[in-house]
Scaffold this motif. Structure first.
Motif, PDB file in Angstrom:
ATOM      1  N   LEU A  10      -4.313   6.817   3.256  1.00 40.06           N
ATOM      2  CA  LEU A  10      -3.406   7.544   2.442  1.00 40.06           C
ATOM      3  C   LEU A  10      -3.078   8.881   3.216  1.00 40.06           C
ATOM      4  N   LYS A  11      -1.788   9.062   3.121  1.00 39.26           N
ATOM      5  CA  LYS A  11      -1.201  10.438   3.757  1.00 39.26           C
ATOM      6  C   LYS A  11      -1.449  11.724   2.914  1.00 39.26           C
ATOM      7  N   ALA A  12      -1.165  11.486   1.492  1.00 36.97           N
ATOM      8  CA  ALA A  12      -1.464  12.816   0.579  1.00 36.97           C
ATOM      9  C   ALA A  12      -2.151  11.880  -0.554  1.00 36.97           C
ATOM     10  N   ILE A  13      -3.138  12.872  -1.224  1.00 34.70           N
ATOM     11  CA  ILE A  13      -3.959  12.412  -2.584  1.00 34.70           C
ATOM     12  C   ILE A  13      -3.780  13.629  -3.381  1.00 34.70           C
ATOM     13  N   ALA A  14      -3.750  13.519  -4.825  1.00 31.49           N
ATOM     14  CA  ALA A  14      -4.082  14.522  -5.718  1.00 31.49           C
ATOM     15  C   ALA A  14      -5.161  14.274  -6.476  1.00 31.49           C
ATOM     16  N   LEU A  15      -5.912  15.129  -6.882  1.00 26.48           N
ATOM     17  CA  LEU A  15      -7.153  14.836  -7.660  1.00 26.48           C
ATOM     18  C   LEU A  15      -6.500  15.682  -9.118  1.00 26.48           C
ATOM     19  N   ILE A  30      -7.800  -1.163 -11.157  1.00 28.64           N
ATOM     20  CA  ILE A  30      -6.916  -0.076 -10.600  1.00 28.64           C
ATOM     21  C   ILE A  30      -7.523   0.233  -9.285  1.00 28.64           C
ATOM     22  N   ALA A  31      -6.806   0.023  -8.127  1.00 27.47           N
ATOM     23  CA  ALA A  31      -7.276   0.355  -6.878  1.00 27.47           C
ATOM     24  C   ALA A  31      -6.682   1.693  -6.542  1.00 27.47           C
ATOM     25  N   LEU A  32      -7.517   2.511  -5.897  1.00 31.68           N
ATOM     26  CA  LEU A  32      -6.764   3.834  -5.236  1.00 31.68           C
ATOM     27  C   LEU A  32      -5.567   3.413  -4.192  1.00 31.68           C
ATOM     28  N   GLY A  33      -4.392   3.980  -4.621  1.00 29.13           N
ATOM     29  CA  GLY A  33      -3.256   3.910  -3.762  1.00 29.13           C
ATOM     30  C   GLY A  33      -2.781   2.631  -3.873  1.00 29.13           C
ATOM     31  N   ARG A  34      -3.214   1.532  -4.738  1.00 33.54           N
ATOM     32  CA  ARG A  34      -2.798   0.124  -4.828  1.00 33.54           C
ATOM     33  C   ARG A  34      -2.186  -0.076  -6.224  1.00 33.54           C
ATOM     34  N   GLY A  35      -3.082   0.426  -7.087  1.00 37.38           N
ATOM     35  CA  GLY A  35      -3.067  -0.025  -8.600  1.00 37.38           C
ATOM     36  C   GLY A  35      -3.435  -1.421  -8.759  1.00 37.38           C
ATOM     37  N   LYS A  36      -2.632  -2.394  -9.278  1.00 35.99           N
ATOM     38  CA  LYS A  36      -2.895  -3.638  -9.611  1.00 35.99           C
ATOM     39  C   LYS A  36      -2.409  -4.685  -8.514  1.00 35.99           C
ATOM     40  N   ASP A  37      -1.302  -4.563  -8.132  1.00 41.21           N
ATOM     41  CA  ASP A  37      -0.574  -5.265  -6.955  1.00 41.21           C
ATOM     42  C   ASP A  37       0.289  -4.595  -6.101  1.00 41.21           C
ATOM     43  N   GLY A  38      -0.052  -3.421  -5.824  1.00 38.58           N
ATOM     44  CA  GLY A  38       0.719  -2.741  -4.940  1.00 38.58           C
ATOM     45  C   GLY A  38       1.539  -1.413  -5.590  1.00 38.58           C
ATOM     46  N   LEU A  39       1.639  -0.459  -5.094  1.00 36.69           N
ATOM     47  CA  LEU A  39       2.148   0.683  -5.789  1.00 36.69           C
ATOM     48  C   LEU A  39       3.168   1.281  -4.688  1.00 36.69           C
ATOM     49  N   HIS A  40       4.288   1.469  -5.343  1.00 36.47           N
ATOM     50  CA  HIS A  40       5.497   2.202  -4.410  1.00 36.47           C
ATOM     51  C   HIS A  40       5.191   3.582  -4.395  1.00 36.47           C
ATOM     52  N   GLY A  41       4.797   4.029  -3.328  1.00 32.93           N
ATOM     53  CA  GLY A  41       4.460   5.624  -3.100  1.00 32.93           C
ATOM     54  C   GLY A  41       4.646   6.197  -1.549  1.00 32.93           C
ATOM     55  N   PRO A  42       5.939   6.219  -1.389  1.00 32.48           N
ATOM     56  CA  PRO A  42       6.168   6.884   0.045  1.00 32.48           C
ATOM     57  C   PRO A  42       6.034   8.123  -0.013  1.00 32.48           C
ATOM     58  N   TYR A  43       5.561   8.558   1.213  1.00 31.45           N
ATOM     59  CA  TYR A  43       5.490   9.943   1.372  1.00 31.45           C
ATOM     60  C   TYR A  43       6.589  10.977   1.083  1.00 31.45           C
ATOM     61  N   ALA A  44       7.864  10.475   1.480  1.00 25.56           N
ATOM     62  CA  ALA A  44       9.031  11.164   1.005  1.00 25.56           C
ATOM     63  C   ALA A  44       9.005  11.713  -0.259  1.00 25.56           C
ATOM     64  N   LEU A  45       8.297  11.094  -1.418  1.00 22.14           N
ATOM     65  CA  LEU A  45       8.272  11.855  -2.657  1.00 22.14           C
ATOM     66  C   LEU A  45       7.518  13.123  -2.639  1.00 22.14           C
ATOM     67  N   MET A  70       0.939  -1.307  -0.161  1.00 24.28           N
ATOM     68  CA  MET A  70       0.009  -0.130  -0.112  1.00 24.28           C
ATOM     69  C   MET A  70       0.860   1.265   0.081  1.00 24.28           C
ATOM     70  N   ALA A  71       0.593   2.183  -0.762  1.00 24.42           N
ATOM     71  CA  ALA A  71       1.466   3.239  -1.094  1.00 24.42           C
ATOM     72  C   ALA A  71       0.877   4.154   0.005  1.00 24.42           C
ATOM     73  N   GLU A  72       2.047   5.427   0.472  1.00 22.28           N
ATOM     74  CA  GLU A  72       1.042   6.303   1.284  1.00 22.28           C
ATOM     75  C   GLU A  72       0.792   7.622   0.553  1.00 22.28           C
ATOM     76  N   ILE A  73       0.957   7.571  -0.783  1.00 22.94           N
ATOM     77  CA  ILE A  73       0.577   8.664  -1.459  1.00 22.94           C
ATOM     78  C   ILE A  73      -0.092   8.202  -2.787  1.00 22.94           C
TER      79      ILE A  73
END
Ligand code: AMP
Ligand code: FE
Ligand code: FE
Ligand code: ZN
Length: 286
Positions: free
Chosen positions: A31-36, A254-269, A1-4
């Motif tokens: 999620l810690k951050a989301i952009a629409l 495609i799932a929010l914050g997950r994509g197909k099988d897990g999305l790399h999305g640390p808040y550090a980005l 699960m991504a953070e963003i």
């Protein structure tokens, strides 16, 4: 699960969750951050911003630009609440989009598929109308078994319904977004269909035009593509971004914050993007 998740769509364009439902979903999954980033519109941003209490909400949009070799989409993040030129530009794109939708419906009519404009508007429920809405109606009327099949049989280039969309040039989209103080990200670079060398050249040109970063982490990238895009970001001093391109039921896999099988999305980005913005004197609040 991504953070963003910095690439999502709502009913303001071709997603199926309302802007507030999208934000609530983001909060429910932690999620810690989301952009629409709706296509060609900022109409959902105020509703989403108002709904956000626990998630950091980033105002954005996605512009499709002219790129004959493949498909190029540009994301603008941290759009301000009050903008200068972008609304007029979006209004013009909406007008051209309406003309294009008419052509798609005409093409379909010639092939025995009856969809009228009122049905299409109702399907989009006030949002920016796109091919996904036509696809839904094709499925409802039994002309395709799924949205994916509707695109495959009727709506992609080379099929009966297709009509091209009027697009900005890449540098026009980048400068329009930069003029509002946005952080500008190249979405899903895999859809450019470029080999590594020409891709590096192009990224250098886009950076010279104002590009800030690249969506390195995206559900449809292969591990090799992800590594390549990360490496190019490092070499060209571009920021890395992560987004699922969530569309709700219009892209059921495609799932929010997950994509197909897990999305790399640390808040550090996001932290890195904000550090660059702060250095440029740009606001980092939603
Ligand atoms: P438009 O802006 O009207 O050309 O529609 C483009 C949108 O259609 C993309 O952003 C996707 O959301 C969606 N789309 C494109 N190809 C497909 C496909 N094969 N299956 C489902 N959705 C698609
Ligand atoms: Fe879309
Ligand atoms: Fe896109
Ligand atoms: Zn998108």
């Amino acid at each position: 699960m991504a953070e963003i998740d910095l690439h999502t769509h709502s009913t303001a364009s071709d997603g199926t969750l309302s802007p507030s439902a999208l934000v609530q979903h983001a909060e429910a999954i932690g999620l810690k951050a989301i952009a629409l980033t709706d296509h060609d519109t900022v109409a959902g941003l105020d509703e989403a911003a108002l709904a956000a209490t626990r998630v950091e909400f980033i105002r954005g949009c996605e512009l499709s630009v002219h790129f004959p070799q493949g498909s190029m989409h540009i994301l603008g993040l941290w759009l301000p609440r009050r903008m200068q030129q972008l609304p007029a530009l979006l209004h013009d794109l909406a007008r051209k989009r309406a003309q294009r939708n008419e052509r798609i419906l005409e093409n379909l009519r010639r092939h025995g598929v009856a969809i009228d404009d009122a049905e299409l508007q109702a399907c989009a429920a006030g949002g920016v109308v796109g091919r996904p809405h036509v696809a839904r109606l094709l499925v409802e009327k039994g002309h395709a078994a799924s949205i994916h099949e509707a695109f495959h049989l009727w709506l992609r280039p080379g099929t009966p319904g297709y009509a091209p969309k009027a697009k900005l040039l890449p540098h026009q989209a980048i400068s329009a977004l930069k003029a509002e103080g946005a952080t500008v990200i190249l979405a899903h670079p895999s859809t450019l269909n470029l080999d590594p060398e020409p891709l590096e050249t192009l990224l250098g040109e886009l950076k010279a035009a104002g590009l800030d970063g690249v969506e390195v982490y995206y559900p449809l990238h292969t591990p090799a593509q992800t590594r390549l895009f990360a490496e190019l970001c490092r070499r060209l001093d571009l920021l890395e971004s992560a987004g699922s391109d969530f569309h709700g039921d219009n892209k059921p896999s495609i799932a929010l914050g997950r994509g197909k099988d897990g999305l790399h999305g640390p808040y550090a980005l996001v932290e890195r993007m904000k550090a660059v913005r702060a250095r440029m004197g740009l606001p980092v609040e939603a």
